[in-house]
Design an enzyme around this catalytic site. Sequence first.
Site, PDB file in Angstrom:
ATOM      1  N   LYS A  52       0.756  -1.087   0.070  1.00  0.00           N
ATOM      2  CA  LYS A  52      -0.065   0.013   0.111  1.00  0.00           C
ATOM      3  C   LYS A  52       0.651   1.136  -0.044  1.00  0.00           C
ATOM      4  O   LYS A  52       0.699   2.288  -0.836  1.00  0.00           O
ATOM      5  CB  LYS A  52      -0.945  -0.117   1.252  1.00  0.00           C
ATOM      6  CG  LYS A  52      -2.057  -1.017   1.030  1.00  0.00           C
ATOM      7  CD  LYS A  52      -2.611  -1.221   2.403  1.00  0.00           C
ATOM      8  CE  LYS A  52      -3.692  -2.537   2.290  1.00  0.00           C
ATOM      9  NZ  LYS A  52      -4.343  -3.024   3.308  1.00  0.00           N
ATOM     10  N   GLN A  96      -4.606  -1.893   9.790  1.00  0.00           N
ATOM     11  CA  GLN A  96      -4.346  -2.977   9.181  1.00  0.00           C
ATOM     12  C   GLN A  96      -4.816  -4.117   9.939  1.00  0.00           C
ATOM     13  O   GLN A  96      -4.183  -4.311  11.390  1.00  0.00           O
ATOM     14  CB  GLN A  96      -2.882  -3.308   8.759  1.00  0.00           C
ATOM     15  CG  GLN A  96      -2.504  -4.570   8.061  1.00  0.00           C
ATOM     16  CD  GLN A  96      -3.207  -4.534   6.615  1.00  0.00           C
ATOM     17  OE1 GLN A  96      -3.331  -3.534   5.887  1.00  0.00           O
ATOM     18  NE2 GLN A  96      -3.650  -5.762   6.092  1.00  0.00           N
ATOM     19  N   ASP A 119     -11.000   2.460   4.142  1.00  0.00           N
ATOM     20  CA  ASP A 119     -11.114   0.941   4.107  1.00  0.00           C
ATOM     21  C   ASP A 119     -12.611   0.569   3.880  1.00  0.00           C
ATOM     22  O   ASP A 119     -12.911  -0.638   3.745  1.00  0.00           O
ATOM     23  CB  ASP A 119     -10.628   0.265   5.178  1.00  0.00           C
ATOM     24  CG  ASP A 119      -9.348  -0.464   4.802  1.00  0.00           C
ATOM     25  OD1 ASP A 119      -9.062  -0.717   3.831  1.00  0.00           O
ATOM     26  OD2 ASP A 119      -8.558  -1.008   5.949  1.00  0.00           O
TER      27      ASP A 119
END
Length: 293
Positions: A52, A96, A119
């Site tokens: 990312k 994450q 997200d």
Amino acid sequence: MELIDGKLISAQVKAELQAEVEKIAASGGKIPHLAAVLVGDNGASETYVASKIKSCEQIGFKSTLVRRDASTSEAEVLEIINQLNNDPDVDGFIVQLPLPDHINVDHVIEAIDPKKDVDGFHPINIGRMAKGLPAYISATPFGVLELIKRYNIETAGKHCVVVGRSQIVGLPMSILMQRNTYPGNCTVTLAHSKTQNLKEVCKSADILVAALGKPEFITADMVKDGAVVIDVGLTRVVDTTKKSGFALKGDVKFDEVSAKTSYITPVPGGVGLMTVAALMYNTLLASKKEIYK
Ligand code: NAP
């Protein structure tokens, strides 16, 4: 059978984003800024976060990595989130997953400002998505939709079977495929570990999305001739022939299934790369305040 090339499409999406960032920079606008919070030392998570950050660099986004060790308390993670929520330079950020067991993932997700939740995991974004309101869409299902779109795969009236009901993949995927739009308008079945006659259910799918995390679970006898097969699964299995010591396996037994399909995503080289591209896209939306005006 046509291979759905996630490598090609994700590169296209990233090139489009890069061109947009160049325009923003040329006009003196604010460069999109993504932050990532990584807690602990899960090898797969490290790889995902690294890719990312690398994608941000390729596209021209600013990125920040906040790293903490596995002993970090929930309160400390919540404080990091508070700081990122209030940092005007950070347009969007991700935490994450998975987090160490002592940290409650719902507390963490709900602490993220929905406006920065690129997200798309916050209940407000999931609820808005379900209602068809502007929302950050969870990156993996978003990436799948983009693949379907760019290959002009017909979805209206089709039977879409999603195997796996996780909040980040299966559930949003099923909601998105039934929406009254393109891609969408499918008749959707959401299957899970308690589904009876899973083989027959899968076999009735025109579009089969495998997101259960069981390597090579979907075999040729579970797939209809001409079906579209989207393999979301990504599991590390031991492979001593590889330098890394592992290979990535999808949920579909590609060798025997692919010949029966009209379209199929490979693993690697399919959905995984699109997930990162979709996250980058959400970050651009965040910086342009496109979802929450
Ligand atoms: P998850 O949270 O573990 O959920 C798995 C789902 O599959 C659950 O709903 C479970 O049912 C169902 N399931 C498990 N075994 C099954 C079986 N034998 N028959 C039918 N259903 C079964 O997984 P996830 O986070 O959604 O991830 C799924 C896979 O996608 C993993 O391989 C993950 O690594 C991969 N993934 C890939 C990306 C990407 O970028 N490509 C992103 C995210 C995830 P129950 O609910 O009944 O337990």
